[in-house]
Design a protein around this motif. Structure first.
Motif, PDB file in Angstrom:
ATOM      1  N   TYR A 196     -51.260  -9.836  43.050  1.00 51.31           N
ATOM      2  CA  TYR A 196     -49.954 -10.404  42.719  1.00 51.31           C
ATOM      3  C   TYR A 196     -49.227 -10.836  43.988  1.00 51.31           C
ATOM      4  O   TYR A 196     -48.570 -11.889  44.010  1.00 51.31           O
ATOM      5  CB  TYR A 196     -49.115  -9.378  41.959  1.00 51.31           C
ATOM      6  N   PHE A 199     -50.622 -14.128  45.115  1.00 59.63           N
ATOM      7  CA  PHE A 199     -50.075 -15.194  44.271  1.00 59.63           C
ATOM      8  C   PHE A 199     -48.656 -15.547  44.694  1.00 59.63           C
ATOM      9  O   PHE A 199     -48.295 -16.729  44.806  1.00 59.63           O
ATOM     10  CB  PHE A 199     -50.095 -14.760  42.807  1.00 59.63           C
ATOM     11  N   GLN A 200     -47.818 -14.539  44.952  1.00 62.42           N
ATOM     12  CA  GLN A 200     -46.440 -14.778  45.380  1.00 62.42           C
ATOM     13  C   GLN A 200     -46.389 -15.544  46.702  1.00 62.42           C
ATOM     14  O   GLN A 200     -45.570 -16.450  46.870  1.00 62.42           O
ATOM     15  CB  GLN A 200     -45.692 -13.453  45.527  1.00 62.42           C
ATOM     16  N   ILE A 203     -47.267 -19.300  46.047  1.00 62.50           N
ATOM     17  CA  ILE A 203     -46.187 -20.047  45.397  1.00 62.50           C
ATOM     18  C   ILE A 203     -45.048 -20.302  46.382  1.00 62.50           C
ATOM     19  O   ILE A 203     -44.478 -21.402  46.428  1.00 62.50           O
ATOM     20  CB  ILE A 203     -45.675 -19.286  44.159  1.00 62.50           C
ATOM     21  N   THR A 266     -52.670 -22.772  39.349  1.00 59.63           N
ATOM     22  CA  THR A 266     -52.901 -21.425  39.870  1.00 59.63           C
ATOM     23  C   THR A 266     -52.534 -20.394  38.821  1.00 59.63           C
ATOM     24  O   THR A 266     -53.235 -19.395  38.629  1.00 59.63           O
ATOM     25  CB  THR A 266     -52.072 -21.188  41.150  1.00 59.63           C
ATOM     26  N   ARG A 267     -51.428 -20.610  38.116  1.00 65.37           N
ATOM     27  CA  ARG A 267     -51.026 -19.694  37.041  1.00 65.37           C
ATOM     28  C   ARG A 267     -52.059 -19.691  35.914  1.00 65.37           C
ATOM     29  O   ARG A 267     -52.312 -18.653  35.306  1.00 65.37           O
ATOM     30  CB  ARG A 267     -49.664 -20.105  36.476  1.00 65.37           C
ATOM     31  N   ARG A 268     -52.659 -20.854  35.636  1.00 66.24           N
ATOM     32  CA  ARG A 268     -53.638 -20.971  34.536  1.00 66.24           C
ATOM     33  C   ARG A 268     -55.047 -20.604  34.988  1.00 66.24           C
ATOM     34  O   ARG A 268     -55.968 -20.586  34.181  1.00 66.24           O
ATOM     35  CB  ARG A 268     -53.643 -22.388  33.975  1.00 66.24           C
ATOM     36  N   GLU A 269     -55.218 -20.359  36.277  1.00 65.51           N
ATOM     37  CA  GLU A 269     -56.509 -19.955  36.846  1.00 65.51           C
ATOM     38  C   GLU A 269     -57.618 -20.969  36.547  1.00 65.51           C
ATOM     39  O   GLU A 269     -58.701 -20.630  36.061  1.00 65.51           O
ATOM     40  CB  GLU A 269     -56.898 -18.553  36.351  1.00 65.51           C
ATOM     41  N   CYS A 332     -56.365 -16.895  46.252  1.00 69.54           N
ATOM     42  CA  CYS A 332     -55.980 -16.920  44.829  1.00 69.54           C
ATOM     43  C   CYS A 332     -57.180 -17.252  43.942  1.00 69.54           C
ATOM     44  O   CYS A 332     -57.362 -16.663  42.869  1.00 69.54           O
ATOM     45  CB  CYS A 332     -54.857 -17.928  44.607  1.00 69.54           C
ATOM     46  N   LYS A 341     -53.817 -12.872  35.401  1.00 71.24           N
ATOM     47  CA  LYS A 341     -53.227 -13.953  34.613  1.00 71.24           C
ATOM     48  C   LYS A 341     -52.192 -13.481  33.587  1.00 71.24           C
ATOM     49  O   LYS A 341     -51.105 -14.079  33.487  1.00 71.24           O
ATOM     50  CB  LYS A 341     -54.337 -14.753  33.918  1.00 71.24           C
ATOM     51  N   ILE A 344     -48.694 -12.934  35.214  1.00 67.19           N
ATOM     52  CA  ILE A 344     -47.932 -14.054  35.778  1.00 67.19           C
ATOM     53  C   ILE A 344     -47.642 -15.147  34.753  1.00 67.19           C
ATOM     54  O   ILE A 344     -46.944 -16.107  35.060  1.00 67.19           O
ATOM     55  CB  ILE A 344     -48.672 -14.672  36.985  1.00 67.19           C
ATOM     56  N   THR A 345     -48.161 -15.005  33.538  1.00 72.57           N
ATOM     57  CA  THR A 345     -47.869 -15.989  32.486  1.00 72.57           C
ATOM     58  C   THR A 345     -47.049 -15.399  31.354  1.00 72.57           C
ATOM     59  O   THR A 345     -46.636 -16.123  30.458  1.00 72.57           O
ATOM     60  CB  THR A 345     -49.172 -16.555  31.886  1.00 72.57           C
TER      61      THR A 345
END
Length: 376
Positions: A196, A199-200, A203, A266-269, A332, A341, A344-345
């Motif tokens: 996580y 990912f942060q 972004i 990236t959120r949807r991988e 990522c 996933k 973050i979604t």
């Protein structure tokens, strides 16, 4: 539902960014108004080369470029501080610790830029001032304004420096608040928290990439490439402007769309799309390295001279950001399909839930620690 900060430290961070922006923009506004009111616009419009040589055209274009230096800096500072306040609000809304830290670093970068701005505005004043210009028959400004605007140009980095220090203190307090929130809403699994965090970081880097690319592009278009006659070799021009001018304009909306696409996938991988993003980031890295080398090449030295120091600062920071973005994009991708996933979604936490979470944290922190030894 509109987000509202729920803790004193959150409010402090947002208010601090807002107050800094108001003070800095007030100083920049005064500098801009003093400069514009002092220009003799008709003389600038009628400015013509003394003869039909490349050197004469370059001198005229250089002086015209200097008249756009201060308006461009004002535009950049307005954009930077609107971006700063929006970024602060966004970081608090998302409880993004990395973005909060990035804002402090961003403020430090603006401090460096404010210091560079002083030198370049002084150069612009020297190039246009009636007291220092070589051709005494050519009057582009009524008076030398350096003495009037210098105190305000000194005030700007001082305010940003003080604000950066205060933001660092508040950032330290926010770190504890956000760490508890991540613990409650992500998991206590250290590996998941590390994913996580990656990912942060990615972004947050995309958002800062956006600002520095736009800032570099605006300076290049307005100061460097907005007039004709700059290049010594006119064979690579369209209507007197280098092909690069039109390529830069076209790249601006494409870049904004690209950064938004990178965050979305990236959120949807989506692994395939993200590898494509990495390839494009490498192309962007090559572009900025090319620009950095070119602006210090003797052939194009006069072209970039009006804004070379600030352009170099933006180019170096952008190169470093792109390298970090590439590294984190690959990290990522390596974390895809490992359980991040859903975290973050999923839906965002409401203000009420966040208040309850902070109350629970306070209660947890206030509980006395049990002794490890007891006496029967």
């Amino acid at each position: 539902m509109v987000y509202r900060p729920t803790t004193p430290w959150s409010w402090s961070f947002l208010i601090l960014a807002f107050v800094q922006s108001c003070v800095v923009l007030a100083c920049e506004g005064y500098v801009f108004a003093t400069f514009q009111n002092n220009l003799i616009k008709n003389n600038i419009l009628d400015l013509k080369p003394k003869n039909d040589t490349i050197a004469a055209y370059s001198e005229v274009e250089f002086q015209k470029a200097q008249t756009r230096t201060i308006p461009t800096y004002l535009t950049l500072f307005i954009f930077a501080h609107i971006f700063l306040v929006a970024l602060c609000y966004d970081a608090l809304r998302l409880k993004n610790t990395i973005q909060v830290i990035g804002i402090c670093i961003f403020n430090l970068a603006m401090l460096i830029y404010a210091a560079i701005q002083m030198d370049q505005i002084n150069d612009a004043n020297d190039a246009l001032s009636p007291d220092k210009i070589q051709d005494k028959n050519l009057k582009l400004m009524e008076t030398d304004i350096w003495g009037a605007i210098r105190p305000f140009l000194i005030t700007i980095p001082c305010v940003i420096a003080l604000s950066t220090v205060l933001m660092g203190v508040v950032c330290w307090k926010l770190y504890d608040e956000f760490a508890w929130r991540i613990y409650k809403h992500i998991s206590a699994d250290l590996r998941m928290k590390k994913r996580y965090l990656t990912f942060q970081i990615f972004i947050a880097l995309l958002k800062f990439d956006f600002f520095f690319f736009v800032g570099f592009t605006v300076q290049f278009i307005v100061i460097v490439a907005s007039t004709t006659g700059f290049t010594k070799n006119q064979s690579n021009t369209i209507g007197g402007k280098d092909y690069e001018f039109y390529v830069t304009i076209a790249a601006l909306p494409i870049t904004i769309a690209f950064l938004a696409t990178a965050a979305f996938f990236t959120r949807r991988e989506k692994r395939g799309v993200m590898w494509g993003v990495v390839v494009i980031l490498f192309a962007a890295l090559a572009y900025f390295i090319f620009k950095l080398v070119r602006m210090w090449t003797p052939t194009y030295e006069e072209t970039y001279k009006p804004a070379r120091r600030s352009l170099t600062t933006f180019a170096v920071i952008t190169i470093l950001l792109i390298i970090l973005t590439i590294i984190n994009a690959i990290a990522c991708i390596m974390n895809f399909d490992k359980g991040l996933k859903p975290h973050i979604t999923k839906r965002k936490v409401t203000d009420e839930e966040d208040k309850n979470s902070m109350t629970e944290m306070s209660a947890h922190m206030s509980q006395p620690m049990q002794s490890r030894m007891t006496i029967d």
